[in-house]
Design a protein around this motif. Sequence first.
Motif, PDB file in Angstrom:
ATOM      1  N   ASP A 183     -52.446 -30.257 -25.902  1.00  0.00           N
ATOM      2  CA  ASP A 183     -53.290 -31.267 -25.267  1.00  0.00           C
ATOM      3  C   ASP A 183     -52.687 -31.748 -23.951  1.00  0.00           C
ATOM      4  O   ASP A 183     -53.405 -31.997 -22.979  1.00  0.00           O
ATOM      5  CB  ASP A 183     -53.481 -32.465 -26.214  1.00  0.00           C
ATOM      6  CG  ASP A 183     -54.568 -32.181 -27.232  1.00  0.00           C
ATOM      7  OD1 ASP A 183     -55.216 -31.124 -27.118  1.00  0.00           O
ATOM      8  OD2 ASP A 183     -54.752 -33.003 -28.135  1.00  0.00           O
ATOM      9  N   GLU A 184     -51.395 -31.860 -23.940  1.00  0.00           N
ATOM     10  CA  GLU A 184     -50.765 -32.304 -22.702  1.00  0.00           C
ATOM     11  C   GLU A 184     -50.899 -31.246 -21.616  1.00  0.00           C
ATOM     12  O   GLU A 184     -51.144 -31.554 -20.450  1.00  0.00           O
ATOM     13  CB  GLU A 184     -49.292 -32.637 -22.936  1.00  0.00           C
ATOM     14  CG  GLU A 184     -49.097 -33.981 -23.591  1.00  0.00           C
ATOM     15  CD  GLU A 184     -47.651 -34.222 -23.968  1.00  0.00           C
ATOM     16  OE1 GLU A 184     -47.090 -35.217 -23.515  1.00  0.00           O
ATOM     17  OE2 GLU A 184     -47.083 -33.420 -24.733  1.00  0.00           O
TER      18      GLU A 184
ATOM     19  N   GLY B  30     -54.317 -31.409 -20.428  1.00  0.00           N
ATOM     20  CA  GLY B  30     -54.479 -32.582 -19.570  1.00  0.00           C
ATOM     21  C   GLY B  30     -53.912 -32.342 -18.187  1.00  0.00           C
ATOM     22  O   GLY B  30     -54.473 -32.796 -17.187  1.00  0.00           O
TER      23      GLY B  30
ATOM     24  N   ALA C 104     -56.394 -30.425 -16.265  1.00  0.00           N
ATOM     25  CA  ALA C 104     -57.545 -31.262 -15.909  1.00  0.00           C
ATOM     26  C   ALA C 104     -57.231 -32.120 -14.692  1.00  0.00           C
ATOM     27  O   ALA C 104     -58.056 -32.229 -13.772  1.00  0.00           O
ATOM     28  CB  ALA C 104     -57.940 -32.138 -17.096  1.00  0.00           C
ATOM     29  N   VAL C 105     -56.051 -32.711 -14.677  1.00  0.00           N
ATOM     30  CA  VAL C 105     -55.694 -33.547 -13.542  1.00  0.00           C
ATOM     31  C   VAL C 105     -55.504 -32.691 -12.295  1.00  0.00           C
ATOM     32  O   VAL C 105     -55.902 -33.084 -11.193  1.00  0.00           O
ATOM     33  CB  VAL C 105     -54.426 -34.374 -13.848  1.00  0.00           C
ATOM     34  CG1 VAL C 105     -53.890 -35.033 -12.602  1.00  0.00           C
ATOM     35  CG2 VAL C 105     -54.740 -35.423 -14.902  1.00  0.00           C
TER      36      VAL C 105
ATOM     37  N   LEU D  47     -63.739 -39.562 -18.827  1.00  0.00           N
ATOM     38  CA  LEU D  47     -63.198 -39.071 -20.089  1.00  0.00           C
ATOM     39  C   LEU D  47     -63.319 -40.111 -21.200  1.00  0.00           C
ATOM     40  O   LEU D  47     -63.638 -39.788 -22.347  1.00  0.00           O
ATOM     41  CB  LEU D  47     -61.727 -38.685 -19.910  1.00  0.00           C
ATOM     42  CG  LEU D  47     -61.449 -37.517 -18.960  1.00  0.00           C
ATOM     43  CD1 LEU D  47     -59.955 -37.338 -18.749  1.00  0.00           C
ATOM     44  CD2 LEU D  47     -62.065 -36.240 -19.518  1.00  0.00           C
TER      45      LEU D  47
ATOM     46  N   SER E  26     -58.727 -42.654 -21.926  1.00  0.00           N
ATOM     47  CA  SER E  26     -59.107 -41.320 -21.454  1.00  0.00           C
ATOM     48  C   SER E  26     -58.432 -40.227 -22.256  1.00  0.00           C
ATOM     49  O   SER E  26     -58.909 -39.097 -22.301  1.00  0.00           O
ATOM     50  CB  SER E  26     -58.732 -41.158 -19.983  1.00  0.00           C
ATOM     51  OG  SER E  26     -57.344 -40.903 -19.851  1.00  0.00           O
TER      52      SER E  26
ATOM     53  N   ASN F 266     -55.767 -38.798 -21.527  1.00  0.00           N
ATOM     54  CA  ASN F 266     -54.956 -37.928 -20.664  1.00  0.00           C
ATOM     55  C   ASN F 266     -53.752 -38.714 -20.139  1.00  0.00           C
ATOM     56  O   ASN F 266     -53.884 -39.540 -19.238  1.00  0.00           O
ATOM     57  CB  ASN F 266     -55.791 -37.407 -19.498  1.00  0.00           C
ATOM     58  CG  ASN F 266     -55.071 -36.306 -18.740  1.00  0.00           C
ATOM     59  OD1 ASN F 266     -53.862 -36.357 -18.563  1.00  0.00           O
ATOM     60  ND2 ASN F 266     -55.826 -35.305 -18.311  1.00  0.00           N
TER      61      ASN F 266
ATOM     62  N   TRP G 208     -51.350 -38.035 -18.270  1.00  0.00           N
ATOM     63  CA  TRP G 208     -50.937 -37.847 -16.880  1.00  0.00           C
ATOM     64  C   TRP G 208     -51.583 -38.876 -15.971  1.00  0.00           C
ATOM     65  O   TRP G 208     -50.987 -39.345 -15.001  1.00  0.00           O
ATOM     66  CB  TRP G 208     -51.287 -36.444 -16.406  1.00  0.00           C
ATOM     67  CG  TRP G 208     -50.685 -35.401 -17.266  1.00  0.00           C
ATOM     68  CD1 TRP G 208     -51.327 -34.661 -18.214  1.00  0.00           C
ATOM     69  CD2 TRP G 208     -49.309 -34.995 -17.306  1.00  0.00           C
ATOM     70  NE1 TRP G 208     -50.440 -33.813 -18.823  1.00  0.00           N
ATOM     71  CE2 TRP G 208     -49.197 -33.988 -18.281  1.00  0.00           C
ATOM     72  CE3 TRP G 208     -48.182 -35.384 -16.599  1.00  0.00           C
ATOM     73  CZ2 TRP G 208     -47.995 -33.371 -18.585  1.00  0.00           C
ATOM     74  CZ3 TRP G 208     -46.989 -34.773 -16.884  1.00  0.00           C
ATOM     75  CH2 TRP G 208     -46.902 -33.777 -17.873  1.00  0.00           C
TER      76      TRP G 208
END
Lengths: 248, 248
Positions: free
Chosen positions: A75-76, A79, A82-83, B94, B146, B148, B150
Amino acid sequence: MTEPHTSTELAMRKLREAILSGELLPGDKLHQDRLADTLGISRTPLRAALTTLAQTGLVTYESNRGFAVREFSFDEVAGAFAVRAELEAMACRLAAGRMTETANQHLARLVAEGDRLLEPGQLLPDKLGEYRQMNVDFHTTVMQLSGNPWITSFVQSLHNVPAASDRVIMWRDFRVIERSHDDHRRIAHALALGQGERASAIMREHITFALEHLHLQLQLYPQDFLRVPVFDKPVKGRTGGRSKRTNP
Amino acid sequence: MTEPHTSTELAMRKLREAILSGELLPGDKLHQDRLADTLGISRTPLRAALTTLAQTGLVTYESNRGFAVREFSFDEVAGAFAVRAELEAMACRLAAGRMTETANQHLARLVAEGDRLLEPGQLLPDKLGEYRQMNVDFHTTVMQLSGNPWITSFVQSLHNVPAASDRVIMWRDFRVIERSHDDHRRIAHALALGQGERASAIMREHITFALEHLHLQLQLYPQDFLRVPVFDKPVKGRTGGRSKRTNP
DNA sequence: ACCCCGGGGTATGGATACATTTCTTGCCAA
DNA sequence: TTGGCAAGAAATGTATCCATACCCCGGGGT
């Protein structure tokens, strides 16, 4: 890039390399005395290096408990992609309004470089390093053209996430590589025309697809890039290790 | 938050506070011996703290030349806001798909807290700390929703940019504060309804406007928050032509 | 005069020694 | 056997000392 005249930077490079290359596995405890001995430096610069890496996110730190190689969940990693997608898409939007002739030429040169490397109809193993470098350069260039230094800085951080980096290219399917490179071509084209939204959309898909592809590859060949031992830490017993120098 | 019973963390807090509060001005050189003496610790933990702050971006570092309080140009501050807007807008998108009942209640509570603080028709000086905290909590909550990490992490970094932080609230115009708080209300509302794009749009405007307002305030009362001497750095004239980079 | 060069003071980088905390292990009691 | 406890071992955190690089200032050559 300045070479490391200071032991701290040397330690940082060696450690970063050891971690990203998989020599040090996620979860491994980073023993200061032993590491210092291994690197041939004392604990002071080693700790400085570890502190920096901890801020970077490559290692974790807990008071009085020391440093350890950071573990990343899928998941990290997702993520991070995604960022990256969001930030690099943003970079495209900004860059489109700031293009110059030299900027165009720079991007065109990188695209041509890719053309050259892929011309044989496959990505030859000894060209992989060059291709990887070209890929990193392309993305970096676009971000720098955006004029927003934070974007470059943050995406740089994300490259420290194992498997989330541009450096990782292990696509077995040549068509995927070709398509990815064609994305670059279209992005450069759109930017040259000042079409920010278009470039942005391609970039977003470019990165989003990379994640999807990584996910697929991860399921097919898990052992290849993400060595995240789920339960069995190897715990190197190091029985033959030397005893400490001083005696009671 | 855990108390720093390590000297390093103590130094980090004190330094961060000193820098963000303006006690240490941008460009100031951070003398290790003197600072260590001032803080009552030795140079070792101080250096660790400075290393961390350097990675964070609050101070700069050059080999063999030491640390200094970092200076930010207005463009950098503006860039920080732009990235914040993008990332927090992303967080809204998100979060909208992950809302729970407790999440809704949490946001509602923060909105109600703001209502209470603004109820007098002005933001009383002794309530400023509470309002600031509420504001930070609201944004942090959305980012954490969210899923996430990050996003939270990077926006946290951006809060270290002087004047780009949520902590900075020096809006003289009550209507601006009221409007800003109303943005929060609408964001919470949209999120509760699962309307991610809508929440995202409000959030983006919320932050973009904050930058615009900062810019305006900066022109009206420059001395108040950004003490960035534009030109009058005590430029030490290099009398000798001594090259600064020596041979390895 | 100007510029280059070099020496001394000073600040930073690194190593070692010491203090404090945490982890391990062996023992005892329930 | 198991649980807890305590003492020792080991690792981390900090202080201090030494080495090295840089800055500043004066001197000499052009």
